[in-house]
Design a protein around this motif. Structure first.
Motif, mmCIF file in Angstrom:
data_model
loop_
_atom_site.group_PDB
_atom_site.id
_atom_site.type_symbol
_atom_site.label_atom_id
_atom_site.label_comp_id
_atom_site.label_asym_id
_atom_site.label_seq_id
_atom_site.Cartn_x
_atom_site.Cartn_y
_atom_site.Cartn_z
ATOM 1 N N ALA A 67 -4.824 -1.290 28.016
ATOM 2 C CA ALA A 67 -4.574 -0.507 26.803
ATOM 3 C C ALA A 67 -5.507 0.698 26.736
ATOM 4 O O ALA A 67 -6.702 0.577 27.027
ATOM 5 N N MET A 71 -5.460 2.865 21.509
ATOM 6 C CA MET A 71 -4.603 1.723 21.183
ATOM 7 C C MET A 71 -5.429 0.468 20.948
ATOM 8 O O MET A 71 -5.093 -0.358 20.098
ATOM 9 N N GLU A 72 -6.522 0.309 21.698
ATOM 10 C CA GLU A 72 -7.430 -0.823 21.477
ATOM 11 C C GLU A 72 -7.925 -0.817 20.031
ATOM 12 O O GLU A 72 -7.951 -1.849 19.361
ATOM 13 N N HIS A 152 4.535 -3.250 25.247
ATOM 14 C CA HIS A 152 3.174 -2.818 25.556
ATOM 15 C C HIS A 152 2.137 -3.375 24.561
ATOM 16 O O HIS A 152 1.140 -3.975 24.980
ATOM 17 N N PRO A 153 2.347 -3.206 23.241
ATOM 18 C CA PRO A 153 1.361 -3.763 22.299
ATOM 19 C C PRO A 153 1.185 -5.277 22.435
ATOM 20 O O PRO A 153 0.066 -5.781 22.385
ATOM 21 N N TRP A 156 -0.804 -6.021 25.540
ATOM 22 C CA TRP A 156 -2.209 -5.684 25.324
ATOM 23 C C TRP A 156 -2.902 -6.710 24.427
ATOM 24 O O TRP A 156 -4.124 -6.883 24.503
#
Length: 324
Positions: A67, A71-72, A152-153, A156
């Motif tokens: 990520a 985004m983290e 993706h989220p 992650w």
């Protein structure tokens, strides 16, 4: 009301709005993605519809990886927001029994319309999780990874596709995992006013746990089923066999779901997540049917005891808890 009080009130409302959007991003977006795709397909070959679908396809093809830092930070904010939004409380019946040098298969129930506790709790950002489970990996339906803005989220956050090879490889690498044993099949059995756990035929997760000597950890999320309202297609308009066929094809039950004000923002339902005591399993490369059934029954008994013990404290004293 003074000017300062007005400003503070407006600030709090703004923060609450931001929290709601952050929470709905990784849960409610599943609903939004589905609706958006259906609408875009309907309006083809409209340019906006084509652009939307092209963006979806690009997201699906984009490789999964680490990520980005921004985004983290967002994921951390969304998890903290969700914990506040749902007034999350966690009870662990025996913290000392959950040891960091032991691998666990956490069996979370129920599935509900959407298992909102999975992305909210079981990740490195949630400080409410027992320390020994901080690096736990979530196993979820592979359909999640075909939804462009979700794959993706959720990856992650530590969520992986629930297939046999992934399950084995994670446990072999000494990673604890969490899954919903009843799976999406529970959505076919859900009833208003009761919690249904589809467990009596779910031997697969016990077999794999035995293969690696991973201990079973019963876990129940009270309040999760109230985070989304739902309507399931079925008789008399649609035969159950049609719904079941669609479920197998899609990987999930085609429920009509909605949250606050008819949107994808989940209802603000207080959530209590309870961890029971670990069930110790031996390491057996080729467990017999009797051995698998023995430990499955121990897990079922522990889940039933967990529900009965904590339902009043969670505010669900009048709810029926049924295992099928």
């Amino acid at each position: 009301m003074t000017d300062l009080q007005v400003v503070l009130s407006c600030k709090e409302l703004l923060l609450e709005g931001i929290r709601m959007l952050a929470v709905s991003f990784w849960v409610g977006q599943i609903i939004g993605q589905t609706i958006g795709t259906i609408v875009a397909l309907y309006f083809l070959p409209n340019l906006l519809a084509v652009s939307f679908l092209a963006f979806q396809i690009l997201n699906v093809l984009w490789p999964l990886g680490k990520a980005p830092m921004l985004m983290e930070r967002f994921l951390n904010f969304s998890v903290q927001s969700a914990m506040q939004y749902f007034s999350l409380k966690v009870i662990c019946e025996d913290y000392d029994a959950i040891k960091p040098d032991q691998t666990y298969v956490v069996g979370l129930e129920p599935h509900s319309a959407l298992p909102t506790a999975l992305p909210m709790m079981f990740n490195k950002y949630c400080q409410a999780l027992p320390q020994a489970l901080q690096d736990v990996k979530v196993l979820a339906t592979s359909t999640v990874f075909y939804l462009p803005a979700t794959r993706h989220p959720w990856y992650w956050l530590g969520i992986r596709s629930i297939d046999r090879d992934t399950f084995h490889s994670l446990l072999a690498a000494q990673n604890s995992v969490v899954l919903v044993p009843g799976g999406v099949s529970e959505c076919m059995l859900m009833e208003k006013g009761q919690e249904v756990m589809y467990l009596t035929k779910r031997t697969g997760f016990v077999r794999i746990a035995l293969n690696h000597g991973a201990h079973l950890l019963p876990c129940f999320a009270f309040g999760q089923s109230d985070t989304y309202s739902w309507l399931r297609p079925g008789p008399p308009l649609i035969p159950n066999i049609v719904v079941e066929t669609v479920r197998k094809w899609l990987g999930f039950v085609p429920l009509v779901m909605w949250g606050r004000w008819g949107t994808t923002i989940p209802h603000k339902a207080p959530m209590l997540v309870v961890f029971g005591k670990p069930i110790e399993l031996p390491k057996l490369e080729h467990p017999s049917k009797e051995e698998i059934q023995k430990y499955l029954q121990l897990y079922i008994n522990a889940m039933q005891a967990l529900c009965q013990k904590h339902k009043d404290n969670a505010g669900y004293g009048g709810t029926a808890f049924k295992v099928v």
